[in-house]
Enzyme design. Structure first.
Site, PDB file in Angstrom:
ATOM      1  N   ASP A   9       0.881  -1.171   0.000  1.00 34.77           N
ATOM      2  CA  ASP A   9       0.000   0.000   0.000  1.00 34.77           C
ATOM      3  C   ASP A   9       0.915   1.216   0.000  1.00 34.77           C
ATOM      4  OD1 ASP A   9      -1.711   2.092   0.502  1.00 34.77           O
ATOM      5  OD2 ASP A   9      -2.391   1.368   2.453  1.00 34.77           O
ATOM      6  N   ASN A  12       1.019   8.291   0.786  1.00 37.37           N
ATOM      7  CA  ASN A  12       1.760   9.544   0.902  1.00 37.37           C
ATOM      8  C   ASN A  12       2.598   9.624   2.170  1.00 37.37           C
ATOM      9  OD1 ASN A  12       0.831  11.177  -1.469  1.00 37.37           O
ATOM     10  ND2 ASN A  12      -1.158  10.715  -0.577  1.00 37.37           N
ATOM     11  N   THR A  13       2.199   8.924   3.219  1.00 44.21           N
ATOM     12  CA  THR A  13       2.925   8.964   4.488  1.00 44.21           C
ATOM     13  C   THR A  13       3.803   7.739   4.677  1.00 44.21           C
ATOM     14  OG1 THR A  13       1.096  10.211   5.484  1.00 44.21           O
ATOM     15  CG2 THR A  13       2.688   9.209   6.986  1.00 44.21           C
ATOM     16  N   GLY A 110      -8.011   7.481  -7.180  1.00 39.92           N
ATOM     17  CA  GLY A 110      -6.820   6.801  -6.695  1.00 39.92           C
ATOM     18  C   GLY A 110      -7.028   5.302  -6.633  1.00 39.92           C
ATOM     19  N   ASP A 112      -5.939   3.319  -4.520  1.00 44.83           N
ATOM     20  CA  ASP A 112      -6.218   2.884  -3.147  1.00 44.83           C
ATOM     21  C   ASP A 112      -7.707   2.910  -2.844  1.00 44.83           C
ATOM     22  OD1 ASP A 112      -6.187   5.673  -3.385  1.00 44.83           O
ATOM     23  OD2 ASP A 112      -5.489   5.982  -1.330  1.00 44.83           O
ATOM     24  N   ARG A 113      -8.403   3.933  -3.340  1.00 48.01           N
ATOM     25  CA  ARG A 113      -9.835   4.041  -3.087  1.00 48.01           C
ATOM     26  C   ARG A 113     -10.598   2.929  -3.808  1.00 48.01           C
ATOM     27  NH1 ARG A 113     -11.575   9.979  -4.501  1.00 48.01           N
ATOM     28  NH2 ARG A 113     -13.511   9.287  -3.489  1.00 48.01           N
ATOM     29  N   THR A 137      -3.914   9.521   5.279  1.00 52.28           N
ATOM     30  CA  THR A 137      -3.412  10.888   5.139  1.00 52.28           C
ATOM     31  C   THR A 137      -4.576  11.839   4.909  1.00 52.28           C
ATOM     32  OG1 THR A 137      -1.351  10.025   4.213  1.00 52.28           O
ATOM     33  CG2 THR A 137      -1.812  12.351   3.873  1.00 52.28           C
TER      34      THR A 137
END
Length: 262
Positions: A9, A12-13, A110, A112-113, A137
């Protein structure tokens, strides 16, 4: 011997690295999303992770990921190919997500979504509609009706909000985001006021948005909380039907297994 998957995964963080069998996600680790990292650096970190899990490169059947940081994609592809001898298959690029995408501009969503929405659909097949709430994030709400991804909402995230507040206020302490079962709503110190403000504030955000979504989405509807702060928020709110912190990793596991059957 069980087949093992290495799941990524790429956020951004953090880069969350999961180890899974065909049946479940066994464990996960977090690497910082570091713009100075190299492909070899990521590869050596992956070998350390697998050594900690009691696995070697030969134990990995496939590497599957979801990325919202395009600059890291070639580095992790290099790491997987050089150190694990496996290509990295990215959702929405190498592995299509089998949901009808109803975004006005589908390429804007995205990966991820989409993967989280897909995971919710597969894990909870009895619900007609699903809402995936990801405390990452950003705090995102993603809606599914049947096998169609409808879209959702993007709100400020817990960590990004806490960081912004700390950076703009000289006298306020950093937010700890600690939760106890009997914590009162009213904080009696600056530290607890901040902590409770974030926990109850994001719980209220989730409750308010999901209540609005329940008015417009068909029943039966189920709400799934995921992300690093899902458990903390769920301890003070009853608006979630399920809490799955590793929902995205579960989605990558299921996505790969379905692709193998096609």
């Amino acid at each position: 011997m069980a087949r093992h998957l290495l799941l990524f995964d790429i956020g951004n963080t953090n880069v969350k690295v999961g180890i899974a069998t065909e049946g479940t996600v066994l464990t996960s680790y977090a690497l910082p999303t570091d713009g100075t990292q190299t492909g070899d650096g990521f590869g050596l970190a992956l070998l350390d992770i697998m050594r900690h899990a009691g696995l070697g490169a030969d134990d990995i059947d496939a590497c599957v990921g979801s990325s919202v940081v395009p600059s890291l994609d070639p580095l992790l592809r290099h790491a997987c190919e050089r150190f694990l001898w496996r290509p990295l298959q990215l959702a929405h690029v190498d592995l299509p997500v089998p949901l009808e995408n109803r975004y006005e501009r589908p390429t804007e969503v995205g990966a991820d979504r989409l993967v989280a929405a897909f995971a919710a659909r597969r894990l909870y097949p009895d619900a007609r509609a699903l809402v995936s709430v990801d405390f990452g994030t950003a705090t995102t709400f993603d809606c599914v009706d049947g096998d169609a991804y409808l879209g959702g909402l993007i709100c400020p995230g817990v960590l990004s909000s806490a960081g912004a507040l700390s950076s703009r206020t000289a006298k306020l302490p950093r937010v700890s985001l600690e939760v106890s079962e009997d914590m009162p709503v009213v904080g009696r110190s600056t530290t607890t006021s901040l902590n409770h403000g974030f926990i109850f504030g994001f719980a209220a955000l989730a409750e308010g948005v999901t209540a609005r979504l329940r008015k417009v989405l068909p029943e039966p509807l189920e709400v799934v909380a995921t992300g690093g702060f899902a458990r903390a928020v769920a301890r003070v709110s009853d608006c979630f039907d399920h809490v799955r912190p590793d929902l995205l990793l579960e989605g990558l596991r299921l996505l790969y297994l379905e692709s193998e059957q096609r």
